[in-house]
Scaffold this active site. Structure first.
Site, PDB file in Angstrom:
ATOM      1  N   CYS A  26       0.945  -1.158  -0.016  1.00  0.00           N
ATOM      2  CA  CYS A  26      -0.075  -0.095   0.063  1.00  0.00           C
ATOM      3  C   CYS A  26       0.825   1.401  -0.082  1.00  0.00           C
ATOM      4  CB  CYS A  26      -1.033   0.054   1.317  1.00  0.00           C
ATOM      5  SG  CYS A  26      -0.142   0.056   2.660  1.00  0.00           S
TER       6      CYS A  26
ATOM      7  N   CYS B 160      44.274 -22.245 -10.839  1.00  0.00           N
ATOM      8  CA  CYS B 160      44.696 -22.218  -9.701  1.00  0.00           C
ATOM      9  C   CYS B 160      43.882 -21.522  -8.708  1.00  0.00           C
ATOM     10  CB  CYS B 160      46.287 -21.832  -9.416  1.00  0.00           C
ATOM     11  SG  CYS B 160      46.298 -19.945 -10.070  1.00  0.00           S
TER      12      CYS B 160
ATOM     13  N   CYS C  50      43.512 -17.927  -9.344  1.00  0.00           N
ATOM     14  CA  CYS C  50      42.401 -17.472 -10.341  1.00  0.00           C
ATOM     15  C   CYS C  50      41.279 -17.417  -9.895  1.00  0.00           C
ATOM     16  CB  CYS C  50      42.445 -18.450 -11.251  1.00  0.00           C
ATOM     17  SG  CYS C  50      43.980 -18.715 -12.419  1.00  0.00           S
TER      18      CYS C  50
ATOM     19  N   ASP D 150      13.433  23.522 -33.529  1.00  0.00           N
ATOM     20  CA  ASP D 150      14.629  23.790 -34.151  1.00  0.00           C
ATOM     21  C   ASP D 150      14.032  23.385 -35.647  1.00  0.00           C
ATOM     22  OD1 ASP D 150      17.457  24.050 -35.318  1.00  0.00           O
ATOM     23  OD2 ASP D 150      17.397  21.795 -35.475  1.00  0.00           O
TER      24      ASP D 150
ATOM     25  N   ASP E  15      17.598  18.585 -32.337  1.00  0.00           N
ATOM     26  CA  ASP E  15      18.634  17.259 -32.761  1.00  0.00           C
ATOM     27  C   ASP E  15      19.961  17.584 -32.663  1.00  0.00           C
ATOM     28  OD1 ASP E  15      18.588  18.845 -35.191  1.00  0.00           O
ATOM     29  OD2 ASP E  15      19.102  17.088 -36.318  1.00  0.00           O
TER      30      ASP E  15
END
Length: 812
Positions: free
Chosen positions: A22, A89, A92, A504, A695
């Site tokens: 709610c 290993c 890693c 524009d 743009d």
């Protein structure tokens, strides 16, 4: 196009709190998050059950999750399993674990050298499997997601709600049929008393009602009572207290009747059970409607394939999309979706990009063409090189934008938040006062209990919490389907309030690509010869008008031009086929008789076209006219905005004559021409409440300064980043669509809020029994539960009407 980045110095995190039901839950969740030191902003949405947090040190994801848990709305976790190749290993595995643990939202990570797998536990919604794969890949290991052990939470919640509602209904049905039937048919009541016995039947009701409350209704007690103890009751608290009161009174009447006056020995087991059934049924309908509200995101996600065929060591193998890195070579069969953004390496086909541009016609693709992930390949096979993967793809960015907008809060929501903070405590106080008043009036404890429980149940603020966010979710999703992206959700409200739209010109109302519109040869020259000579000279030029002439001469063999000389602002000349050729303005034509075409040149200039004279061998050869053509839908867009009561203006750096001509063609009379980029910002600031549409890079300041900045999606990234709304296809008609959709959305929100608040204002007094002394009805707890469930369903259904909005149906 990129999603909103957090302000400089702030991190962004999305969590999914559990148990919100709610508006008061939302308000308390936001308050708990905002109280964490370092949190700059916290926005919680009930509609999509998410929390968006902007924070800096000392706040951490763990601290934010702890704050949610303390507030009673713990963040959900998910477990993701990755395959990791290249680990040799223990060092890693340690490196992989450190890389994974460093990702935002990761709680823990462990890598196994033997199984070549990594197990990650993360806050749900905070990080994606794709992001984890990319992090491991950057660390030098090959990785791919094996499976996600976090199922679709919404689908799972929906299934659980349906099951619980059905179980509750089956258990409550015998109680309701016999109890209510006994009231409606006195003979049935007498038969039960004579055969089963009232005490025995009350015990049967006790068993069935207790099963309903302890089973399907258990969720209300688990969530509502703890927050009630903390002094922050929510909707679950109202249901828990109401049903518990009815059940407790009935249990006393059944097993210890001596504790009650003889005239007040009655049971309300059916009310307690039916309240649970009705509220669960309402939540089932809510969950279904929320799924429909989020359909836009789901449909966008379905556009991206889950796997792709990658070229590796001379062979084609199918791999998960998440494991593909930039630079990979992919093979696309006819009729398949493009998996990622990239460029065509080989092959030819037509690709349907309507999912992005809205254009129904497929776009031809050959080597070097750009491909967008999610678009549909046609009949040809393509080989592509991936250039963008994961969150960098256009589709992923669109999804991120829509999710960002759907989680936004409009300014109108602030009023709801302030009210819901005190609404539930006020309702509980009103219920307590109702019980006391009825006890004082003398009808007895049973009548007082019925009135108090009715107040508690009918006033659950679910509808208040859903009124705004569901409308936002549906509207922004539908807008995305129509090619309109609301990058900032609050732009929905601001766009509905604008009084003017300023455009524009170049690239927004026009194509942004000059074209040759007229060819008028004279003195014995023909059109092809005129174009051939002009293009031969302009082949050496970098001027935009030169590009237009070269495009017009495409397919014509051009002779070699020597001795090229350009005159800045005037034109150019060169030696072509042994004769001097000049191309440019009238100033370039010194010594040439322009009289045969002078009137035509003036006429073309008055139409907004640029006249370009061509002279060859010392005499006039003809006239070319170059213009940036108006977009096909620009006039309709201006007319559509006018129908919405919004006048249009043009703010451009072009010459006044050209601007006036374009304005006359489009029906725009408010022209501001020859305006520099900084001047555009000033012009926009003087226009009042205005939306600016642009743009280019030079439009970015005006886009940011306007009340609402609308960027053409085919424009520059700078313009898009500065805007609030993005038109994906670049169609100016999208402006009218966006305005109309925002107005419809705000109207929808006002309807929802009016219903949510009006419903409570009108029915709480009725539930309290204020009409009873005047012969009016007493509202039973069962009817109260039904009305409460209906109020939420009404709000959701009303919001879902926004899904029917289409560009052809846009109305003011």
């Amino acid at each position: 196009m990129t999603p909103n980045a957090p302000p400089a110095g702030l991190n962004s995190l999305r969590l999914r709190p559990e148990g919100m039901s709610c508006a008061s839950c939302v308000a308390r969740t936001e308050r708990a998050l905002s109280a964490v030191p370092g949190v700059a902003e916290a926005r919680v949405s009930l509609a999509d059950e998410s929390a968006e947090i902007r924070y800096a040190a000392p706040a951490t994801p763990g601290a934010l999750a702890e704050a949610l848990a303390r507030a009673g709305y713990p963040a959900r976790q998910e477990r993701v399993t990755l395959s990791v190749e290249g680990m040799t290993c223990a060092a890693c595995t340690g490196r992989v674990e450190r890389v994974l643990a460093a990702q935002p939202g990761v709680v823990s990570a462990s890598a196994n050298l033997a199984s070549r797998r990594a197990q990650v536990v993360a806050w749900e919604g905070a990080v994606t499997a794709q992001a984890l794969v990319q992090a491991v890949t950057r660390a030098g290991f090959a990785s791919a997601p094996l499976d996600s052990q976090a199922p679709d939470r919404r689908a799972e919640d929906y299934r659980r709600l349906k099951r619980d509602a059905l179980v509750a209904a089956v258990l409550a049905l015998p109680v309701v049929l016999v109890e209510m039937g006994g009231h409606l048919i006195p003979a049935l009541h007498h038969w039960i008393a004579a055969t089963i016995g009232t005490d025995a039947f009350w015990m049967v009701q006790f068993v069935l009602a207790t099963l309903v409350l302890a089973g399907p209704g258990r969720r209300f007690f688990l969530k509502g009572l703890p927050v009630l103890r903390r002094g922050a009751p929510d909707m679950n608290s109202l249901v828990a207290v109401g049903t518990l009161a009815a059940w407790a009174f009935s249990t006393v009447a059944t097993f210890a009747p001596a504790l009650l006056p003889e005239g007040q020995r009655a049971v309300y087991f059916e009310a307690a059970a039916v309240i649970v059934v009705l509220i669960l049924t309402g939540r089932v309908m809510e969950a279904r409607a929320r799924g429909q509200a989020g359909a836009a995101i789901a449909s966008l996600m379905r556009l991206q394939p889950r796997t792709a065929r990658i070229e590796r060591e001379g062979a084609l193998i199918e791999v998960p999309i998440e494991s593909i890195t930039s630079g990979a070579v992919l093979h696309i069969r006819p009729g398949e979706r493009i998996p990622l953004d990239g460029v065509v390496v080989s092959g030819e086909s037509a690709v349907d990009e309507s999912m992005l541009t809205g254009e129904p016609l497929p776009v031809a693709k050959t080597a070097g063409a750009v491909l967008v992930g999610g678009s549909m390949n046609g009949r040809g096979a393509l080989v592509m090189r991936a250039t963008k993967v994961g969150a960098e793809t256009v589709l992923a960015r669109i999804i991120a934008m829509v999710e960002e907008a759907q989680g936004a809060k409009l300014p109108v929501q602030a009023l709801v938040d302030r009210i819901t903070l005190w609404f539930v405590p006020a309702v509980m106080a009103a219920a307590g006062l109702t019980v006391l008043v009825w006890l004082a009036l003398g009808p007895g404890l049973g009548a007082a209990l019925v009135a108090g429980v009715s107040v508690l149940i009918i006033a659950c603020p679910c509808a208040m919490g859903l009124a705004t966010p569901v409308s936002i979710m549906v509207a922004t999703g539908r807008a995305a389907e129509l090619g309109v992206l609301f990058r900032k959700g609050d732009a929905l409200q601001r766009l509905a309030e604008v009084e003017r739209v300023a455009f524009d010109k170049t690239g927004t109302l026009t194509e942004g690509r000059p074209q040759v519109t007229d060819i008028r040869p004279v003195n014995g020259f023909d059109a092809d010869t005129l174009l051939r000579l002009a293009a031969a000279v302009e082949a050496r030029s970098e001027h935009p008008l030169a590009g237009a002439i070269l495009r017009a001469a495409k397919g014509i063999a051009l002779p070699e031009a020597t001795g090229f000389v350009a005159s800045a602002g005037h034109g150019a000349e060169a030696l072509v086929e042994g004769q001097p050729v000049r191309v440019g303005s009238a100033r370039m034509m010194a010594g040439i008789d322009l009289a045969p075409l002078a009137a035509a040149a003036d006429q073309l200039a008055g139409q907004g076209r640029t006249p370009v004279f061509v002279a060859a061998g010392g005499r006039l050869a003809g006239l070319l006219a170059v213009a940036d053509r108006v977009k096909p839908t620009a006039r309709a867009a201006v007319a559509g905005l006018s129908a919405l009561g919004l006048p249009s203006a043009m703010v451009t750096g072009d010459a006044p004559g050209v601007a006036r001509a374009i304005g006359a063609e489009l029906g725009i009379t408010d022209i501001h021409a020859g305006v520099l980029p900084s001047g555009k910002l000033d012009e926009v600031a003087r226009m009042g409440r205005v939306a600016f549409v642009g743009d280019g890079i030079n439009d970015a300041p005006a886009l940011a300064a306007a009340d609402v900045g609308v960027a053409i999606g085919t424009g520059t990234d700078v313009a898009i980043e500065a805007a609030d709304v993005v038109l994906i296809s670049g169609d100016p008609m999208g402006v009218a669509t966006a305005v109309a959709l925002s107005r419809r959305t705000m109207r929808n929100i006002r309807q929802n809020l009016a219903w949510a608040f009006g419903y409570n204002v009108a029915l709480i007094p009725v539930a309290a029994g204020v009409l009873a002394p005047f012969g009016g009805p007493m509202l039973s707890p069962m009817l109260a539960a039904g009305a409460m469930a209906f109020s939420s369903v009404f709000v959701l259904t009303n919001a879902l009407r926004l899904r029917r909005i289409g560009p052809e149906k846009v109305r003011p």
